[in-house]
Write an enzyme that holds these catalytic residues in place. Structure first.
Site, short mmCIF file in Angstrom:
data_model
loop_
_atom_site.label_atom_id
_atom_site.label_comp_id
_atom_site.label_asym_id
_atom_site.label_seq_id
_atom_site.Cartn_x
_atom_site.Cartn_y
_atom_site.Cartn_z
N GLU A 1 0.14 -0.98 5.93
CA GLU A 1 1.03 -0.29 6.35
C GLU A 1 0.77 1.06 6.87
O GLU A 1 0.86 1.63 8.05
CB GLU A 1 2.39 -0.55 5.95
CG GLU A 1 3.68 -0.40 7.09
CD GLU A 1 4.12 0.82 7.19
OE1 GLU A 1 4.77 1.30 8.03
OE2 GLU A 1 3.89 1.88 6.05
N ASP B 1 0.97 -1.13 0.02
CA ASP B 1 0.02 -0.10 -0.11
C ASP B 1 0.76 1.31 -0.03
O ASP B 1 1.94 1.07 0.56
CB ASP B 1 -0.84 0.01 1.08
CG ASP B 1 -0.13 0.18 2.67
OD1 ASP B 1 0.69 -0.48 2.69
OD2 ASP B 1 -0.74 0.88 3.38
#
Ligand code: BES
Ligand code: MN
Ligand code: MN
Length: 460
Positions: A156, A86
């Site tokens: 994250e 991400d």
């Protein structure tokens, strides 16, 4: 030979990275949910292509986790590779010189060989992809000397809340000897370093409410408290004159770094004038008694990340707003507990609120700091790997950033992490024009196989 394989396939590696980066896998924004899944599918396909086994996508309450493994021999050590696919939101778009999801290679002063410009190029798609390509090169050259497990998450940048659940319920699957992560940086391209410390994080949002509605600032101004004025004053009171944080007990659990260690840290090359020039500032500012590099690594901080309220449109509107808001982060050092600090903040902030306003404090995600030892086999393997590929001994450096899953791996899996990152501070991760040097990308792919080889040798 692994190195030959890398040399022959450099162009393809880069093209594949471009395809990966083009997927706007922004975890924070629900608009991009399908794209985050697309990035997970890209990884799944690539992992299958490079010969990994048991490739799986684990759905979570948020974005999925991608898992894969290659177990070649139960007697060999196992490396658990973690990364995140991400990325941070690309906003503000208008400050980018090129499309954040249309990667281009441009030369810069720091990256004369060129750098890939795109969101996620360095944090963390470019860096995690190095591990897939290093694996591909080792495996196809019959030079894979450790078992490998890959675990990649898509959350994250939004706090990894589902990864923790996943790890807690898959301890057996994730059994390994060490965790290997490339999501940090080196000092510069001729000064290798290994990140041996991360700060913790406590992140809160505050809301100050004055009157029950927006008011005419002429009719009511001066007679009713203005929540923006009040919030500004409250925030200003959170630092003392000497740059320390003015919250009772905030420093209670801070472990002071010994003078010997501080002396050792100060050996890392650093040029304060260049630092200031790069940021166009005439002076630095921070806690008295500490150097710039100490302030941004071994000391805790409190910073407003955003503040808003009232009228911010064009022209002037005379208004005394009902509410004001701020997002505040506190970077913590190891041994400070993020939940405890959040609580201290909340109590203090409510206590200093004058009776003419109401205050709400909402905690966001947080995490703990960590220090990584430099005297265990995996660190030596990483150190020797960098020595081989850079021709210089890497310097252990404590970073100011946070990766809260690192202490979690230690707590839940009992595993230490090696932070073998290749980014540069000047790669401006999280900001417009994020980039990752081609030198760094290929140096990473080249260094990782040496880590595996050294680690296998040391663990025999
Ligand atoms: N990769 C970074 C952290 C990082 C970068 C550590 C460079 C050391 C050197 C990571 O993706 C990140 O951005 N972490 C966040 C915290 C997270 C909980 C959102 C951070 O540090 O702000
Ligand atoms: Mn990252
Ligand atoms: Mn990040």
């Amino acid at each position: 030979m692994t190195q030959e394989y890398i040399n022959k396939n450099k162009n393809r590696f880069l093209n594949e990275l471009f395809e990966f980066i083009k997927i706007p896998s922004v975890s924070a924004d629900i608009k991009f949910k399908d794209d985050v899944l697309k990035a997970a599918n890209f990884l799944e396909n690539n992992l299958i292509k490079i010969g990994a086994d048991n490739v799986q996508i684990f759905p979570t309450d948020g974005h999925p986790i991608v898992y894969a493994e290659k177990i070649i021999d139960y007697n060999l050590p196992t490396v658990l590779v973690y990364g995140h696919y991400d990325v941070q939101p690309a906003d503000p778009y208008e400050l980018w010189d090129s499309d954040p999801f249309g990667p281009v290679v441009k030369k810069t002063k720091i990256h004369p060989e060129g750098a890939v410009f795109a969101r996620g190029a360095c944090d963390d798609k470019g860096q995690m992809f190095m591990h897939l390509k290093a694996f591909e090169a080792m495996y196809n050259s019959d030079e894979l000397f450790c078992n490998v497990k890959f675990m990649f998450e898509g959350e994250e940048e939004v706090g990894s809340s589902n990864l923790e659940k996943f790890v807690r319920s898959n301890v057996e699957l994730l059994k390994a000897d060490v965790v290997l992560v490339s999501d940090t940086g080196i000092i510069n391209n001729t000064t290798p370093s290994i990140c041996v410390g991360l700060r913790g994080l406590s992140y809160v949002e505050v809301e100050v409410t004055g009157p029950n509605r927006d008011l005419h600032s002429g009719l009511y101004g001066g007679a009713v408290a203005n929540p923006i004025n009040v919030l500004s004053k409250m925030i200003a009171s959170l630092h003392n004159e000497n740059g320390t944080i003015n919250i009772p007990d905030f420093y209670k659990d801070v472990v002071e770094v010994s003078n010997l260690d501080r002396k050792e840290m100060a050996k890392a090359p650093f040029n304060l004038s260049e630092y200031m020039l790069d940021l166009s500032i005439d002076n630095v500012h921070g806690e008295d008694g500490f150097t710039t590099n100490e302030r941004n690594s071994i000391r805790p901080t409190l910073d407003v990340n955003g503040i808003w309220g009232g009228y911010i449109g064009q022209g002037a509107k005379t208004v005394l707003p009902s509410k004001s808001h701020a997002k505040i982060s506190m970077r913590l050092v190891p041994n400070q507990n993020s939940k405890k600090i959040t609580e201290l903040f909340e109590n203090h902030f409510k206590k200093i609120a004058p009776e003419y306003v109401k205050v709400k404090v909402t905690p966001h995600h947080g995490g703990e700091g960590v220090v990584i030892p430099t005297d265990f086999p995996a660190y030596l393997a990483a150190k020797n790997a960098m020595e081989t590929t850079f021709g210089k001994t890497p310097i252990p450096v404590r970073s100011g950033g946070s990766i809260p899953i690192v202490p979690m791996f230690e707590e839940v899996l009992g595993l230490k992490t090696i932070l073998l990152g290749f980014g540069l501070d000047s790669d401006v991760i999280h900001s417009p024009n994020e980039h990752f040097g081609l030198f760094n990308f290929f140096k990473g792919i080249e260094t990782i196989p040496h880590f595996y080889k050294n680690y296998a040798n040391l663990m025999l």
